[in-house]
Motif scaffolding. Structure first.
Motif, PDB file in Angstrom:
ATOM      1  N   ASP A   8       1.639  -6.431  -2.580  1.00  0.00           N
ATOM      2  CA  ASP A   8       1.719  -5.882  -1.228  1.00  0.00           C
ATOM      3  C   ASP A   8       2.804  -6.621  -0.462  1.00  0.00           C
ATOM      4  O   ASP A   8       3.629  -7.334  -1.053  1.00  0.00           O
ATOM      5  CB  ASP A   8       0.357  -5.924  -0.532  1.00  0.00           C
ATOM      6  N   HIS A   9       2.779  -6.480   0.845  1.00  0.00           N
ATOM      7  CA  HIS A   9       3.802  -7.050   1.716  1.00  0.00           C
ATOM      8  C   HIS A   9       3.833  -8.585   1.724  1.00  0.00           C
ATOM      9  O   HIS A   9       4.805  -9.168   2.149  1.00  0.00           O
ATOM     10  CB  HIS A   9       3.619  -6.534   3.147  1.00  0.00           C
ATOM     11  N   THR A  37       8.531  -6.507   3.355  1.00  0.00           N
ATOM     12  CA  THR A  37       7.404  -7.175   4.020  1.00  0.00           C
ATOM     13  C   THR A  37       6.740  -6.260   5.043  1.00  0.00           C
ATOM     14  O   THR A  37       5.875  -6.708   5.798  1.00  0.00           O
ATOM     15  CB  THR A  37       7.881  -8.474   4.701  1.00  0.00           C
ATOM     16  N   ASP A  38       7.110  -4.983   5.047  1.00  0.00           N
ATOM     17  CA  ASP A  38       6.434  -4.009   5.912  1.00  0.00           C
ATOM     18  C   ASP A  38       4.997  -3.849   5.428  1.00  0.00           C
ATOM     19  O   ASP A  38       4.745  -3.732   4.227  1.00  0.00           O
ATOM     20  CB  ASP A  38       7.140  -2.652   5.868  1.00  0.00           C
ATOM     21  N   SER A  39       4.056  -3.817   6.358  1.00  0.00           N
ATOM     22  CA  SER A  39       2.644  -3.738   6.011  1.00  0.00           C
ATOM     23  C   SER A  39       2.339  -2.501   5.156  1.00  0.00           C
ATOM     24  O   SER A  39       2.757  -1.385   5.472  1.00  0.00           O
ATOM     25  CB  SER A  39       1.795  -3.704   7.285  1.00  0.00           C
TER      26      SER A  39
END
Length: 142
Positions: A8-9, A37-39
Motif C-alpha cells: 500500500d501507500h 504514497t497516495d492513500s
C-alpha cells in the motif's frame, strides 16, 4: 524462483528496493503494489499476491503495509495462505522453518528498508523443517 509482491501507500520505497534486490539475484517478480504514497486500500494489493501464491503462479509472496497487520490478516483469509508478520530476520526464519509460511508481511513503519531486504532474503532462503511442524501446519486449515 518467482515472487509476487504487493504494497500500500506505506511501502512503495520498500517495494522498489526489494524488487531491485531480487531482480539483481535473478528472481522474477510480479508487482501488484502501488508506486505512490497516495492513500490506497491495502486489500486491493494484497489479495492479488495471495491469489498468485494460492494458485501456484509464484513460489512465495511479499506484502507490505504500515504495520504489516492488515496485510497479513487480509492474506490469511485465503485458504492456502500462511502469511507471517515479520519484523526480524529470526522471526522470518522461524516463519518458514516452523510454519511453512508462504507470504512474508513487512511492517514498513517499523523496519528499515535494509532490515526488510534482510528479512526477505532470510524468508526466501530458509526451508520448511517438516517433521513435527507438518502436523501443526496441517491443523491450521479448517
Amino acid at each position: 524462483m518467482k515472487i509476487s509482491i504487493g504494497n500500500d501507500h506505506a511501502g512503495p520505497d520498500y517495494k522498489k528496493a526489494i524488487v531491485k534486490h531480487l531482480e539483481a539475484k535473478g528472481i522474477e517478480v510480479i508487482n501488484h503494489g502501488t508506486d505512490t504514497t497516495d492513500s490506497v486500500d491495502y486489500p486491493d494489493f494484497v489479495h492479488p499476491v495471495a491469489t498468485d501464491v494460492e494458485n501456484g503462479a509464484v513460489d512465495l509472496g511479499i506484502i507490505i503495509c504500515g504495520s504489516g497487520n492488515g496485510a497479513a490478516i487480509t492474506a490469511n483469509k485465503h485458504q492456502k495462505i500462511r502469511a507471517a508478520l515479520c519484523w526480524t530476520k529470526e522471526i522470518s526464519a522461524l516463519a518458514r522453518q516452523h510454519n511453512n509460511a508462504n507470504i512474508i508481511s513487512i511492517p514498513a513503519r517499523y523496519t528499515s528498508i535494509q532490515q526488510a531486504i534482510e528479512m526477505v532474503d532470510t524468508f526466501l532462503d530458509t526451508p520448511f523443517e517438516g517433521g513435527r511442524h507438518q502436523t501443526r501446519v496441517d491443523k491450521m486449515s479448517c
